[in-house]
Scaffold this motif. Sequence first.
Motif, PDB file in Angstrom:
ATOM      1  N   ASP A  11      38.241 -32.165 -24.721  1.00  0.00           N
ATOM      2  CA  ASP A  11      37.059 -32.536 -25.505  1.00  0.00           C
ATOM      3  C   ASP A  11      36.151 -33.564 -24.816  1.00  0.00           C
ATOM      4  O   ASP A  11      34.949 -33.325 -24.691  1.00  0.00           O
ATOM      5  CB  ASP A  11      37.470 -32.994 -26.911  1.00  0.00           C
ATOM      6  CG  ASP A  11      38.031 -31.832 -27.727  1.00  0.00           C
ATOM      7  OD1 ASP A  11      38.040 -30.695 -27.207  1.00  0.00           O
ATOM      8  OD2 ASP A  11      38.469 -32.049 -28.863  1.00  0.00           O
ATOM      9  N   PRO A  12      36.680 -34.704 -24.348  1.00  0.00           N
ATOM     10  CA  PRO A  12      35.780 -35.649 -23.657  1.00  0.00           C
ATOM     11  C   PRO A  12      35.206 -35.066 -22.371  1.00  0.00           C
ATOM     12  O   PRO A  12      34.044 -35.325 -22.024  1.00  0.00           O
ATOM     13  CB  PRO A  12      36.658 -36.866 -23.358  1.00  0.00           C
ATOM     14  CG  PRO A  12      38.049 -36.505 -23.730  1.00  0.00           C
ATOM     15  CD  PRO A  12      38.033 -35.244 -24.518  1.00  0.00           C
TER      16      PRO A  12
ATOM     17  N   ARG B 150      28.110 -24.132 -28.220  1.00  0.00           N
ATOM     18  CA  ARG B 150      27.625 -25.171 -27.304  1.00  0.00           C
ATOM     19  C   ARG B 150      27.596 -24.646 -25.874  1.00  0.00           C
ATOM     20  O   ARG B 150      28.126 -25.238 -24.953  1.00  0.00           O
ATOM     21  CB  ARG B 150      28.481 -26.425 -27.429  1.00  0.00           C
ATOM     22  CG  ARG B 150      28.355 -27.057 -28.825  1.00  0.00           C
ATOM     23  CD  ARG B 150      29.076 -28.371 -28.904  1.00  0.00           C
ATOM     24  NE  ARG B 150      28.490 -29.356 -27.996  1.00  0.00           N
ATOM     25  CZ  ARG B 150      29.096 -30.492 -27.662  1.00  0.00           C
ATOM     26  NH1 ARG B 150      30.285 -30.773 -28.146  1.00  0.00           N
ATOM     27  NH2 ARG B 150      28.510 -31.336 -26.840  1.00  0.00           N
TER      28      ARG B 150
ATOM     29  N   GLU C 220      28.520 -31.137 -20.676  1.00  0.00           N
ATOM     30  CA  GLU C 220      27.276 -30.881 -21.394  1.00  0.00           C
ATOM     31  C   GLU C 220      26.191 -31.909 -21.038  1.00  0.00           C
ATOM     32  O   GLU C 220      25.012 -31.557 -20.943  1.00  0.00           O
ATOM     33  CB  GLU C 220      27.542 -30.866 -22.906  1.00  0.00           C
ATOM     34  CG  GLU C 220      28.011 -29.509 -23.416  1.00  0.00           C
ATOM     35  CD  GLU C 220      26.895 -28.469 -23.346  1.00  0.00           C
ATOM     36  OE1 GLU C 220      26.828 -27.750 -22.335  1.00  0.00           O
ATOM     37  OE2 GLU C 220      26.086 -28.380 -24.292  1.00  0.00           O
ATOM     38  N   ARG C 221      26.596 -33.155 -20.842  1.00  0.00           N
ATOM     39  CA  ARG C 221      25.606 -34.158 -20.418  1.00  0.00           C
ATOM     40  C   ARG C 221      25.011 -33.772 -19.064  1.00  0.00           C
ATOM     41  O   ARG C 221      23.808 -33.846 -18.854  1.00  0.00           O
ATOM     42  CB  ARG C 221      26.249 -35.550 -20.331  1.00  0.00           C
ATOM     43  CG  ARG C 221      26.434 -36.241 -21.673  1.00  0.00           C
ATOM     44  CD  ARG C 221      26.645 -37.746 -21.497  1.00  0.00           C
ATOM     45  NE  ARG C 221      27.840 -38.075 -20.714  1.00  0.00           N
ATOM     46  CZ  ARG C 221      29.068 -38.193 -21.227  1.00  0.00           C
ATOM     47  NH1 ARG C 221      29.266 -38.024 -22.517  1.00  0.00           N
ATOM     48  NH2 ARG C 221      30.098 -38.500 -20.444  1.00  0.00           N
TER      49      ARG C 221
ATOM     50  N   TYR D  49      33.943 -23.866 -28.729  1.00  0.00           N
ATOM     51  CA  TYR D  49      32.695 -24.369 -28.146  1.00  0.00           C
ATOM     52  C   TYR D  49      31.618 -23.286 -27.995  1.00  0.00           C
ATOM     53  O   TYR D  49      30.647 -23.476 -27.286  1.00  0.00           O
ATOM     54  CB  TYR D  49      32.972 -25.003 -26.778  1.00  0.00           C
ATOM     55  CG  TYR D  49      33.615 -26.352 -26.882  1.00  0.00           C
ATOM     56  CD1 TYR D  49      32.980 -27.388 -27.570  1.00  0.00           C
ATOM     57  CD2 TYR D  49      34.846 -26.614 -26.297  1.00  0.00           C
ATOM     58  CE1 TYR D  49      33.561 -28.633 -27.673  1.00  0.00           C
ATOM     59  CE2 TYR D  49      35.433 -27.865 -26.390  1.00  0.00           C
ATOM     60  CZ  TYR D  49      34.786 -28.864 -27.076  1.00  0.00           C
ATOM     61  OH  TYR D  49      35.356 -30.101 -27.177  1.00  0.00           O
TER      62      TYR D  49
ATOM     63  N   GLU E 234      30.386 -34.799 -15.372  1.00  0.00           N
ATOM     64  CA  GLU E 234      28.925 -34.879 -15.518  1.00  0.00           C
ATOM     65  C   GLU E 234      28.263 -34.912 -14.140  1.00  0.00           C
ATOM     66  O   GLU E 234      27.306 -34.185 -13.876  1.00  0.00           O
ATOM     67  CB  GLU E 234      28.557 -36.141 -16.319  1.00  0.00           C
ATOM     68  CG  GLU E 234      27.061 -36.317 -16.482  1.00  0.00           C
ATOM     69  CD  GLU E 234      26.689 -37.573 -17.276  1.00  0.00           C
ATOM     70  OE1 GLU E 234      27.580 -38.207 -17.866  1.00  0.00           O
ATOM     71  OE2 GLU E 234      25.483 -37.900 -17.287  1.00  0.00           O
TER      72      GLU E 234
ATOM     73  N   GLU F 222      32.217 -32.990 -23.123  1.00  0.00           N
ATOM     74  CA  GLU F 222      31.014 -33.798 -23.378  1.00  0.00           C
ATOM     75  C   GLU F 222      30.347 -34.162 -22.046  1.00  0.00           C
ATOM     76  O   GLU F 222      29.127 -34.154 -21.921  1.00  0.00           O
ATOM     77  CB  GLU F 222      31.358 -35.063 -24.171  1.00  0.00           C
ATOM     78  CG  GLU F 222      31.953 -34.806 -25.554  1.00  0.00           C
ATOM     79  CD  GLU F 222      31.081 -33.909 -26.437  1.00  0.00           C
ATOM     80  OE1 GLU F 222      29.850 -33.997 -26.349  1.00  0.00           O
ATOM     81  OE2 GLU F 222      31.664 -33.096 -27.202  1.00  0.00           O
TER      82      GLU F 222
END
Length: 346
Positions: A126-127, A175, A133-134, A172, A91, A130
């Motif tokens: 997967d994590p 997304r 994307e954040r 994905y 992130e 996330e």
Amino acid sequence: MADLDFIRSLTKAELHLHLEGSVDPQTLVKLSHRHNVPLPANGNNYPFDPESGKVLTDEDVRELYQYKDFIGFLMAFKAVSQRLRTPEDYELITYRLIQKLANQNVKHAEVYVSVGVIHWRGQELDPIFEGLERGRKRGLKDFGVSLLWIFDAVRHFGPEAVQRVFEDAVRYRDRNVVGVGIGGDEVRGPAEWFQRQYAYAKENGLRLTAHAGESAGPESVAAAVNLLGAERIGHGLTAIADPKLLQELVERQITIEICLSSNLRTGCCANLESHPLRHYVDAGVPVTLNTDDPEMFGTNLNHEYELAQQSFGFSDQQLAELARNSFRASFLSNYEKERLLNTWAI
Ligand SMILES: [Zn+2]
């Protein structure tokens, strides 16, 4: 003389950019402190063992990023990968990348994530996704830069490893993962190996890119275009050796993503006098300017435009055309391309 104010004022997109190569020294030091682990007894090799858990200082990172050869580049890339561990790390680097893009007047970027390396390191995607994307959402909100992901596989890891990356991309797809690509050793992982994987990605609605013609000959570019159906080619340096291939690139309007500083720093091109950029533009091959791994190559997008103007004598109009190309060759919808081109009067 390059007109820096003009270059800064150009609204641009960037299409060949690796997330892991965008980690600036300060961020790498921060990541290093985040994952503070004891220095092993055998630390401090060249310039230190990137596999070690050594906490990097400003001085270490400066030294690390001043490598002189391809091995040094790989050591730097490894040291960064080793310190990318948590979703929060991803992130952070995504958010900081978008901040830096905004400073270059970039409104849209398509960013490679080395999912092949994430798999190889045994990390759970997967994590991490996330976290990516954040970072993307916060960056869009704070800086107004849109970003799409391209999942990048390592070609010399073979077809199965590539298939796994492409399947993740399909998972994905809704997304903001817009496409797939392959990088790595072109000779040890020829395009012929990946026809089924590219066909699978295409059937599932993904857009197709491939690094080609960076360290292998024009046949590597031809194979990426004809066997894999690549819509954009990363680097494409050696395509110049095959006039028929160039003609095909023109007819099919396949874009070559040019990365000048990268080609110099990795030694793929001895000097800019021998770089084919000008030839491609004159021949009508669509090209865009890009940074590849900006922090590792000590560059940014404005600098790439400046280099192009200084070394190849492009006029301001031609630079503006290259900036327009960066939107046209993007994987945005036609509607979105038009909207951006009109909004910024590019
Ligand atoms: Zn690249």
